[in-house]
Design a protein around this motif. Structure first.
Motif, PDB file in Angstrom:
ATOM      1  N   GLY A   1      10.758 -48.947  15.077  1.00 31.46           N
ATOM      2  CA  GLY A   1       9.674 -49.274  14.158  1.00 31.46           C
ATOM      3  C   GLY A   1      10.018 -50.324  13.117  1.00 31.46           C
ATOM      4  N   MET A   2      11.198 -50.949  13.280  1.00 30.50           N
ATOM      5  CA  MET A   2      11.719 -51.867  12.250  1.00 30.50           C
ATOM      6  C   MET A   2      10.766 -53.028  11.940  1.00 30.50           C
ATOM      7  SD  MET A   2      14.553 -50.854  11.083  1.00 30.50           S
ATOM      8  CE  MET A   2      15.347 -49.302  11.515  1.00 30.50           C
ATOM      9  N   ARG A   3      10.313 -53.708  13.014  1.00 27.33           N
ATOM     10  CA  ARG A   3       9.488 -54.896  12.769  1.00 27.33           C
ATOM     11  C   ARG A   3       8.230 -54.549  11.986  1.00 27.33           C
ATOM     12  NH1 ARG A   3      11.373 -59.210  16.072  1.00 27.33           N
ATOM     13  NH2 ARG A   3      12.591 -58.282  17.740  1.00 27.33           N
ATOM     14  N   ALA A   4       7.572 -53.474  12.403  1.00 28.53           N
ATOM     15  CA  ALA A   4       6.324 -53.095  11.746  1.00 28.53           C
ATOM     16  C   ALA A   4       6.587 -52.690  10.288  1.00 28.53           C
ATOM     17  CB  ALA A   4       5.666 -51.944  12.506  1.00 28.53           C
ATOM     18  N   HIS A   5       7.673 -51.925  10.080  1.00 26.08           N
ATOM     19  CA  HIS A   5       7.984 -51.490   8.709  1.00 26.08           C
ATOM     20  C   HIS A   5       8.296 -52.702   7.828  1.00 26.08           C
ATOM     21  CE1 HIS A   5       9.017 -48.542   5.697  1.00 26.08           C
ATOM     22  NE2 HIS A   5      10.216 -49.061   5.530  1.00 26.08           N
ATOM     23  N   PHE A   6       9.104 -53.626   8.351  1.00 22.62           N
ATOM     24  CA  PHE A   6       9.415 -54.841   7.594  1.00 22.62           C
ATOM     25  C   PHE A   6       8.152 -55.607   7.235  1.00 22.62           C
ATOM     26  CE2 PHE A   6      13.407 -56.756   6.427  1.00 22.62           C
ATOM     27  CZ  PHE A   6      14.301 -55.770   6.782  1.00 22.62           C
ATOM     28  N   ALA A   7       7.284 -55.763   8.202  1.00 17.78           N
ATOM     29  CA  ALA A   7       6.078 -56.563   7.968  1.00 17.78           C
ATOM     30  C   ALA A   7       5.223 -55.933   6.862  1.00 17.78           C
ATOM     31  CB  ALA A   7       5.279 -56.682   9.270  1.00 17.78           C
TER      32      ALA A   7
ATOM     33  N   ALA B   1       5.504 -56.256  -1.009  1.00 10.45           N
ATOM     34  CA  ALA B   1       6.474 -56.695  -2.016  1.00 10.45           C
ATOM     35  C   ALA B   1       6.197 -58.133  -2.447  1.00 10.45           C
ATOM     36  CB  ALA B   1       7.897 -56.550  -1.472  1.00 10.45           C
ATOM     37  N   ARG B   2       5.874 -59.002  -1.488  1.00 11.02           N
ATOM     38  CA  ARG B   2       5.572 -60.386  -1.856  1.00 11.02           C
ATOM     39  C   ARG B   2       4.332 -60.460  -2.728  1.00 11.02           C
ATOM     40  NH1 ARG B   2       7.883 -64.831   0.774  1.00 11.02           N
ATOM     41  NH2 ARG B   2       9.485 -64.213   2.285  1.00 11.02           N
ATOM     42  N   ALA B   3       3.321 -59.675  -2.363  1.00  7.74           N
ATOM     43  CA  ALA B   3       2.091 -59.696  -3.146  1.00  7.74           C
ATOM     44  C   ALA B   3       2.354 -59.279  -4.593  1.00  7.74           C
ATOM     45  CB  ALA B   3       1.049 -58.776  -2.505  1.00  7.74           C
ATOM     46  N   GLY B   4       3.308 -58.382  -4.786  1.00  4.65           N
ATOM     47  CA  GLY B   4       3.591 -57.900  -6.137  1.00  4.65           C
ATOM     48  C   GLY B   4       4.780 -58.568  -6.797  1.00  4.65           C
ATOM     49  N   ASN B   5       5.349 -59.613  -6.169  1.00  5.66           N
ATOM     50  CA  ASN B   5       6.582 -60.237  -6.677  1.00  5.66           C
ATOM     51  C   ASN B   5       7.676 -59.192  -6.892  1.00  5.66           C
ATOM     52  OD1 ASN B   5       5.603 -62.818  -6.595  1.00  5.66           O
ATOM     53  ND2 ASN B   5       5.117 -62.937  -8.785  1.00  5.66           N
ATOM     54  N   ARG B   6       7.919 -58.405  -5.858  1.00  4.54           N
ATOM     55  CA  ARG B   6       8.945 -57.373  -5.908  1.00  4.54           C
ATOM     56  C   ARG B   6       9.920 -57.574  -4.744  1.00  4.54           C
ATOM     57  NH1 ARG B   6       6.642 -57.114  -9.915  1.00  4.54           N
ATOM     58  NH2 ARG B   6       6.098 -55.334 -11.236  1.00  4.54           N
ATOM     59  N   THR B   7      11.120 -56.988  -4.891  1.00  2.00           N
ATOM     60  CA  THR B   7      12.153 -57.069  -3.867  1.00  2.00           C
ATOM     61  C   THR B   7      12.341 -55.693  -3.246  1.00  2.00           C
ATOM     62  OG1 THR B   7      13.275 -58.814  -5.079  1.00  2.00           O
ATOM     63  CG2 THR B   7      14.570 -57.630  -3.430  1.00  2.00           C
ATOM     64  N   ALA B   8      12.335 -55.622  -1.917  1.00  4.16           N
ATOM     65  CA  ALA B   8      12.540 -54.341  -1.224  1.00  4.16           C
ATOM     66  C   ALA B   8      13.698 -54.507  -0.244  1.00  4.16           C
ATOM     67  CB  ALA B   8      11.273 -53.926  -0.488  1.00  4.16           C
ATOM     68  N   LEU B   9      14.807 -53.824  -0.522  1.00  6.08           N
ATOM     69  CA  LEU B   9      15.956 -53.866   0.397  1.00  6.08           C
ATOM     70  C   LEU B   9      15.842 -52.603   1.254  1.00  6.08           C
ATOM     71  CD1 LEU B   9      19.625 -54.645  -0.697  1.00  6.08           C
ATOM     72  CD2 LEU B   9      18.878 -53.800   1.511  1.00  6.08           C
ATOM     73  N   ILE B  10      15.423 -52.787   2.499  1.00  6.39           N
ATOM     74  CA  ILE B  10      15.039 -51.609   3.283  1.00  6.39           C
ATOM     75  C   ILE B  10      15.969 -51.384   4.475  1.00  6.39           C
ATOM     76  CG2 ILE B  10      12.666 -51.664   2.491  1.00  6.39           C
ATOM     77  CD1 ILE B  10      11.837 -53.041   5.028  1.00  6.39           C
TER      78      ILE B  10
ATOM     79  N   ALA C   1      22.115 -54.749  -5.230  1.00  7.69           N
ATOM     80  CA  ALA C   1      21.810 -55.961  -4.472  1.00  7.69           C
ATOM     81  C   ALA C   1      20.329 -56.292  -4.579  1.00  7.69           C
ATOM     82  CB  ALA C   1      22.234 -55.787  -3.011  1.00  7.69           C
ATOM     83  N   ALA C   2      19.481 -55.253  -4.591  1.00  6.39           N
ATOM     84  CA  ALA C   2      18.039 -55.496  -4.746  1.00  6.39           C
ATOM     85  C   ALA C   2      17.748 -56.085  -6.126  1.00  6.39           C
ATOM     86  CB  ALA C   2      17.263 -54.195  -4.544  1.00  6.39           C
ATOM     87  N   ALA C   3      18.397 -55.527  -7.150  1.00 13.26           N
ATOM     88  CA  ALA C   3      18.176 -56.047  -8.510  1.00 13.26           C
ATOM     89  C   ALA C   3      18.652 -57.495  -8.623  1.00 13.26           C
ATOM     90  CB  ALA C   3      18.896 -55.155  -9.525  1.00 13.26           C
ATOM     91  N   ALA C   4      19.791 -57.801  -7.972  1.00 14.94           N
ATOM     92  CA  ALA C   4      20.324 -59.172  -8.023  1.00 14.94           C
ATOM     93  C   ALA C   4      19.379 -60.136  -7.303  1.00 14.94           C
ATOM     94  CB  ALA C   4      21.719 -59.222  -7.398  1.00 14.94           C
TER      95      ALA C   4
ATOM     96  N   GLY D   1      10.045 -59.900  -1.519  1.00 16.44           N
ATOM     97  CA  GLY D   1       9.731 -59.531  -0.143  1.00 16.44           C
ATOM     98  C   GLY D   1      10.732 -58.526   0.375  1.00 16.44           C
ATOM     99  N   ALA D   2      10.669 -58.290   1.690  1.00  7.19           N
ATOM    100  CA  ALA D   2      11.551 -57.297   2.312  1.00  7.19           C
ATOM    101  C   ALA D   2      12.845 -57.952   2.787  1.00  7.19           C
ATOM    102  CB  ALA D   2      10.842 -56.635   3.486  1.00  7.19           C
ATOM    103  N   LEU D   3      13.969 -57.346   2.438  1.00  7.13           N
ATOM    104  CA  LEU D   3      15.299 -57.805   2.853  1.00  7.13           C
ATOM    105  C   LEU D   3      16.028 -56.626   3.489  1.00  7.13           C
ATOM    106  CD1 LEU D   3      16.351 -59.480  -0.534  1.00  7.13           C
ATOM    107  CD2 LEU D   3      15.403 -60.651   1.473  1.00  7.13           C
ATOM    108  N   SER D   4      17.125 -56.938   4.179  1.00  9.09           N
ATOM    109  CA  SER D   4      18.013 -55.872   4.642  1.00  9.09           C
ATOM    110  C   SER D   4      19.431 -56.225   4.212  1.00  9.09           C
ATOM    111  CB  SER D   4      17.951 -55.737   6.164  1.00  9.09           C
ATOM    112  OG  SER D   4      18.709 -56.764   6.784  1.00  9.09           O
TER     113      SER D   4
END
Lengths: 315, 315
Positions: free
Chosen positions: A94-100, A106-115, A281-284, A292-295
């Motif tokens: 389910g990775m691709r769907a979860h990332f999307a 996260a992008r819409a809210g100017n937030r960072t998500a390390l998932i 790392a997410a805060a940095a 957006g979404a990062l790993s």
């Protein structure tokens, strides 16, 4: 000090809170539970999950410590629109769907998500990437266990008629030995393991239906030899405390072999520690404006340590 | 296609050129040798080392494939002022000084230098950092060998009176077994190994002086039990082709254990492959304007792969 929120307070949430507390540069500012807060015993401040939005601006990062089957897919995008987030979503298919989904929120809210930050996915993902980078023509294999799979246990626990469940994952010893010798990997990951599933069912639950549903769960049990056993409450109790896990990633090319081996007395303790390190790392990344979404594949490894860490001793 | 220059064409340079060629997105555009180019046989274009400056603007990255004792400390800063650079500098005790020198030169020239990129330092450094991040209160141990240490062999080879040398590094089996069981690490890295040094000396060379000099070399042999044996040319020949190496990094905390194990049939082939992958990361950092000296600890891991790689299969 990073102010960390912990959403979900089961095994993983409790471990994550302890891991945050053990770090010098962050503090578990608030725990958010979906149970009545008065019934939750914790050394940290406990709040109802529905109160999270009121904490906007007061938390640097939220660690999402909920199940991956139904909860994380819904909650991660919701929270990632308002908070920097780390999750341990672990359904490989389910990775691709979860990332999307998380990326869009996260992008819409100017937030960072390390998932997808745990040991697999997470540390093992990073090692698979390094294997591909350094042995580009090699063969690769991942073995899980012997151990208790939290994600699988949680998935079974949510089925109708199930009161509790513990799923053990066991690697095929011969396949593992072959891979360590650098021989061909004849088995797909699904075939190189088996799963042993202990279920505490409601007295009147349809056991055959439950067993069949478990064996067919896509992304969890489908394709892997799976044995389901229904236990009495007394017999089940012996399994409830078991939280060990582990596994190996092997990559091999023409006599060059890399192996990462993990042996964990407590799976949630390790995953919680990964979540805590990833909060940094997410805060940095957020400070750099990387929304957006990062790993773990996307962040400079040194961001996992306190900013003032001298990294020369690692070199 | 990244245009890659390879400076130095011994075992490591040849392996690096082959590793570059094996990648889909880079090509070994030029090999620079300090021997007379006409005497160097290579499938790639060979030039005299002194011609490198004329290649400014035509090479994306230069891989520096020279010894770490005397050559890299001088050449890395010199080249990093004009080219994006990757090196495999490996003297653990000299890291800070090497970083400072290369960093100053690279910043002055707006260049990126990804240095100390091999398996140790390099892959092992990254794993030590991850161990510290995820098991922050744990104990850590690195074991090298059994294998041929290129850096140590090269260091001995440069001593007056030495024609050639092969240094074997051997871990203490009991210390390694203890570390794998997660027990205390009673020995410093220096004490948990021994080194076996085979030397081909000039007929009239002062053997006792050479042996004493080897045993005292700071950052290489000092502090580690070292045995030096002088061989006849015939006996030495059997050692010349041996290039295997490997080792393990272990970290352990309260029953949680991480191990990275590397078994290499060819040390230069693996180091060369790391250099090639790091050329991408250096080029990516340069595109972001991230100038100065970096290590594998500083770059997003996905930059080690071709830019169009789908990373979801790793997750």
């Amino acid at each position: 000090m990073l102010q960390i929120g912990i959403y979900g307070y089961g095994n993983l949430g409790q471990a994550a809170a302890r891991a945050v507390q053990a770090q010098p540069d962050m503090t578990p500012a608030a725990v958010f539970t979906r149970r009545p807060p008065s019934q939750v015993s914790s050394p940290f401040p406990v709040f109802a999950a529905r109160e999270l939005p009121a904490w906007a601006g007061r938390l640097d990062v939220v660690l999402l410590c909920v199940g991956s089957v139904t909860d994380a897919p819904r909650l991660a995008p919701e929270i990632a629109g308002r908070f920097h987030l780390v999750d341990a979503y672990d359904v490989h298919s389910g990775m691709r769907a979860h990332f999307a989904r998380v990326n869009a929120a996260a992008r819409a809210g100017n937030r960072t998500a390390l998932i997808c930050a745990g040991w697999d996915p997470g540390l093992f993902s990073l090692f698979r990437l390094l294997g591909r980078a350094f042995l580009p023509r090699g063969g690769e294999c991942t073995f899980w266990g012997p151990g208790v799979s939290q994600g699988h246990s949680q998935a079974v626990r949510q089925l109708p008629g199930v009161l509790d469940a513990r799923v053990y994952t066991l690697p095929d010893p011969e396949a593992l030995a072959q891979a360590r010798r650098g021989e061909a990997y004849p088995l797909s990951p699904e075939k190189a393991h088996r799963r042993l599933c202990f279920v505490l069912a409601k007295p009147d639950a349809p056991r055959e239906t439950i067993a069949r549903t478990i064996a067919g769960m896509e992304g969890y049990f489908a394709g892997t030899p799976t044995q389901v056993r229904f236990l009495s409450p007394e017999a089940f109790a012996a399994h409830r405390e078991k939280l060990h896990h582990g596994g190996s990633v092997l990559r091999s090319q023409a006599g060059q072999r890399m192996e990462l081996k993990l042996t964990l007395s407590s799976n949630p303790a390790f995953t919680g520690a990964v979540l805590a390190a990833c909060a940094r790392a997410a805060a940095a990344a957020a400070r750099r404006g990387q929304f957006g979404a990062l790993s773990l594949l996307d962040v400079p490894p040194r961001d996992l340590l306190p900013p003032d860490t001298d990294v020369f001793p690692f070199l």
